[in-house]
Design a protein around this motif. Structure first.
Motif, mmCIF file in Angstrom:
data_model
loop_
_atom_site.group_PDB
_atom_site.id
_atom_site.type_symbol
_atom_site.label_atom_id
_atom_site.label_comp_id
_atom_site.label_asym_id
_atom_site.label_seq_id
_atom_site.Cartn_x
_atom_site.Cartn_y
_atom_site.Cartn_z
ATOM 1 N N ILE A 257 3.457 1.937 21.216
ATOM 2 C CA ILE A 257 4.860 1.581 20.975
ATOM 3 C C ILE A 257 5.502 2.713 20.171
ATOM 4 C CG2 ILE A 257 6.430 -0.120 19.968
ATOM 5 C CD1 ILE A 257 4.049 -2.126 20.047
ATOM 6 N N ARG A 258 6.694 3.104 20.608
ATOM 7 C CA ARG A 258 7.518 4.060 19.855
ATOM 8 C C ARG A 258 8.919 3.486 19.779
ATOM 9 N NH1 ARG A 258 4.506 8.872 20.085
ATOM 10 N NH2 ARG A 258 3.164 9.060 21.909
ATOM 11 N N PHE A 259 9.771 4.081 18.985
ATOM 12 C CA PHE A 259 11.177 3.666 18.964
ATOM 13 C C PHE A 259 12.065 4.823 18.537
ATOM 14 C CE2 PHE A 259 9.297 2.303 14.888
ATOM 15 C CZ PHE A 259 10.119 2.946 13.979
ATOM 16 N N THR A 260 13.315 4.770 18.965
ATOM 17 C CA THR A 260 14.312 5.736 18.552
ATOM 18 C C THR A 260 15.678 5.174 18.906
ATOM 19 O OG1 THR A 260 14.760 8.105 18.507
ATOM 20 C CG2 THR A 260 14.440 7.145 20.675
ATOM 21 N N SER A 261 16.714 5.407 18.074
ATOM 22 C CA SER A 261 16.740 6.159 16.853
ATOM 23 C C SER A 261 16.861 5.189 15.672
ATOM 24 C CB SER A 261 17.988 7.039 16.876
ATOM 25 O OG SER A 261 17.742 8.328 16.505
#
Ligand code: SF4
Length: 491
Positions: A257-261
Motif C-alpha cells: 500500500i502507498r498513498f499520495t499526496s
C-alpha cells in the motif's frame, strides 16, 4: 470515428482520471490507441499547477487543430485542471476545440462524445463546442472504472490488438479537492472543495482489483491525510485515513500500500505508528516541505513549522528505520531571502531525501501569491534550484550505493521497455531491471542488487539453488508472497 488518443499532463491524479475516462470509453465501444497519428478523437487531460504546463497543452491543442483541415470530423477535447481554470475562454484562442470538460465532469466525456458523433452523423454543422465545468455533487465517486475491468477483450471491445499485460499496481482515487488554501496553489480552484468517497466503496474497489491480480494499491487524493474528516469519526485516536489504511491492509491479495499526496499536518501519532504496525504499508513517504523557513511557510499559509516538519521525519525514521523520503520544494517564493533559503537548504540536507520535486516559483493567476510584489529574480531561483539538486544527487546517490550488495523485495511489474528484461519496484519505490520469467509477474521476489545508475537498480533474482539468469528456470524463484519479511533484507 471511434479511435481515442488521451494525452495526460501533470500528476498521478490526472493519470488516474485519464485511465478512468479510457475505461468508460472502452465500455462504450471506443478504442483507446497509443498512436496519436491514428486517432479520430484526441483528449488532452491538462495540468494547471504551473503556467508552463498550461502553455504546453495549449500549444499541443493549437498544433493538432490543423488536422481538422484534412480530417474534418477530428475531435479535440481539453479536460481537467486547465479546462476548469480557463473554461470557455479557451475557445477564444482555440475555436476548433470541441470539448472543454472540467475536473468534476470526467464521467460525462462518453456522453458528450456520443452526442458529438451523433450530431455529426446527422449533419449538424461542425463548430458547436461543448463546455462543462460546473460543480457536481458526488463527482468524487465517479473515478472508479479501471482499464483492467475492460481489458478482457484485448486492446478494444472489438478485440483488436495484443492482449494487455497483467496489471500489478493500481491507483485508487479516495478523495478530491482541497480546503487548505496554500497561497501559491491553484488546486483548490481547479479541484474544488474536499470531497471523500465512502470507505466501503474504496475497499470494494481494492478488493475487486486484488481479485484481478493487482498486488499494489496507491491511494490517491489532493490531500489524502484529510480523507473522510467530515464523514467519519476518529475512533480510539485513529483518523479516518488510518482506518482506511487498516481496511485496505486486511484485503487478501494486496501486498503493498502507498498513498499520495499527504499533508505534513496529517502525520499525527496514529499515522506514524501505522508504519510500524501495518507491514503492507511501504516505507516510502512523500512529505511535502515546500520551504524550510518559518517565515516563508507562514507566507505560504502552510500550518506547520520547520521544527514540526523535522520532528515528523524523525518520528517516521524511528517507526521505520529504513524509510525512504521524497518531498516538494518551492524555491524563490515571493520575498524569500538568502537567509530563508539557507533554512530550506539546511533542512533539505538534514532530511536526506531519496527523491524531491523542486519547483522554481512561477506566478499562477488566481492565487494569493500572484499578487505579491517581492518576486525573486529568475537567475536567483535557478541558483537555489541547482543548490538543492546537487544535495539531492549526493544524498540519493549515497542511498543507492548502499543498496548494492543487498537483497531487496521487488514486485515484478512486467517486461521493461526493451521487452527483453523485466522491471519492478522495491518497497522504497526504486525501479529495478532484471532477468525473470513472465510467470513471476505480480510476485514479490528477492532481488540481489548488483549495480545502479542514477535512477535504476540492476540485479539478479535470488533463486532456490538454480542459475538466477536462466529464464526457463526462473519460475523456481522463491516468491516472498504472504510469508515474506515486510522489510528489506540486508546481505
Ligand atoms: S495542501 Fe496541497 S493541494 Fe491543498 S492547497 Fe496546499 S499545496 Fe494545494
Amino acid at each position: 470515428m471511434n479511435r481515442v488518443y488521451i494525452k495526460t499532463y501533470g500528476c498521478q491524479m490526472n493519470e488516474r482520471d485519464s485511465e478512468a475516462v479510457a475505461a468508460m470509453l472502452r465500455g462504450r465501444g471506443y478504442r483507446i490507441v497509443d498512436d496519436e497519428n491514428a486517432c479520430d478523437i484526441m483528449l488532452l487531460n491538462t495540468c494547471s499547477v504551473r503556467d508552463a504546463a498550461e502553455q504546453k497543452a495549449l500549444g499541443k491543442a493549437g498544433y493538432v487543430s490543423a488536422r481538422k483541415k484534412r480530417q474534418p470530423d477530428f475531435v479535440i477535447g481539453i479536460l481537467g485542471c486547465m479546462a476548469q481554470n480557463r473554461g470557455a475562454a479557451i475557445l477564444d484562442t482555440l475555436p476548433d476545440v470541441d470539448l472543454v470538460i472540467g475536473t468534476q465532469k470526467f464521467h460525462q466525456v462518453p456522453d458528450y462524445l456520443d452526442n458529438l458523433r451523433a450530431a455529426r452523423e446527422a449533419g449538424v454543422p461542425i463548430g458547436s463546442s461543448i463546455v462543462d465545468i460546473a460543480e457536481e455533487a458526488g463527482s468524487q465517486n465517479t473515478i472508479r472504472d479501471h482499464l483492467i475491468d475492460t481489458a478482457d477483450a484485448g486492446a478494444g471491445p472489438d478485440g483488436e490488438g495484443p492482449p494487455p499485460a497483467p496489471q500489478v499496481s493500481a491507483f485508487v482515487s479516495i478523495q478530491q479537492g482541497c480546503n487548505m488554501d496554500c497561497h501559491f496553489c491553484i488546486v483548490p480552484k481547479t479541484r474544488g472543495d474536499e470531497r471523500s468517497r465512502p470507505m466501503e466503496a474504496i475497499v470494494a474497489e481494492c478488493r475487486s482489483l486484488a481479485s484481478k491480480g493487482v498486488r499494489e494499491i496507491t491511494l490517491l487524493g489532493q490531500i489524502v491525510t484529510s480523507y473522510g474528516r467530515r464523514d467519519y469519526a476518529h475512533t480510539g485516536g485513529v483518523s479516518p485515513f488510518v482506518q482506511l489504511l487498516e481496511k485496505v491492509h486486511e484485503i487478501e491479495g494486496i501486498e503493498r500500500i502507498r498513498f499520495t499526496s499527504p499533508h505534513p499536518r496529517g502525520f499525527k501519532a496514529d499515522l506514524v505508528e501505522a508504519y510500524a504496525r501495518l507491514p503492507k504499508l511501504c516505507e516510502y513517504v512523500h512529505l511535502p516541505m515546500q520551504s524550510g523557513s518559518d517565515r516563508i511557510l507562514r507566507a505560504m499559509n502552510r500550518p506547520y513549522s520547520r521544527e514540526r516538519y523535522r520532528q515528523i521525519v524523525e518520528a517516521l525514521r524511528a517507526a521505520q528505520p529504513d524509510m525512504y523520503f521524497s518531498t516538494d520544494i518551492i524555491v524563490g517564493y515571493p520575498g524569500e531571502t538568502e537567509a530563508d533559503f539557507e533554512q530550506t537548504r539546511e533542512l533539505f540536507e538534514a532530511c536526506n531525501y531519496d527523491m524531491a520535486y523542486i519547483f522554481k516559483y512561477s506566478i499562477r493567476s488566481g492565487t494569493v501569491a500572484a499578487e505579491l510584489a517581492d518576486q525573486v529574480p529568475e537567475a536567483e531561483k535557478e541558483r537555489r534550484n541547482q543548490v538543492l539538486l546537487d544535495i539531492l544527487r549526493r544524498n540519493s546517490g549515497r542511498r543507492t550505493a548502499s543498496l548494492i550488495g543487498t537483497t531487496q523485495e521487488v514486485l515484478v511489474d512486467g517486461p521493461d521497455k526493451t521487452g527483453r528484461r523485466f522491471t519492478g519496484r522495491t518497497r522504497g519505490n526504486r525501479v529495478c531491471i532484471f532477468d525473470a520469467d513472465p510467470r513471476l509477474i505480480g510476485q514479490l521476489v528477492p532481488l540481489r542488487i548488483e549495480r545502479a545508475s542514477v535512477s535504476t537498480l540492476y540485479g539478479s533474482l535470488v533463486l532456490a539453488g538454480v542459475d538466477a539468469t536462466a529464464a526457463e528456470g526462473a519460475s523456481a524463484a522463491t516468491p516472498l508472497g504472504a510469508a515474506r519479511s515486510p522489510h528489506v533484507s540486508a546481505a
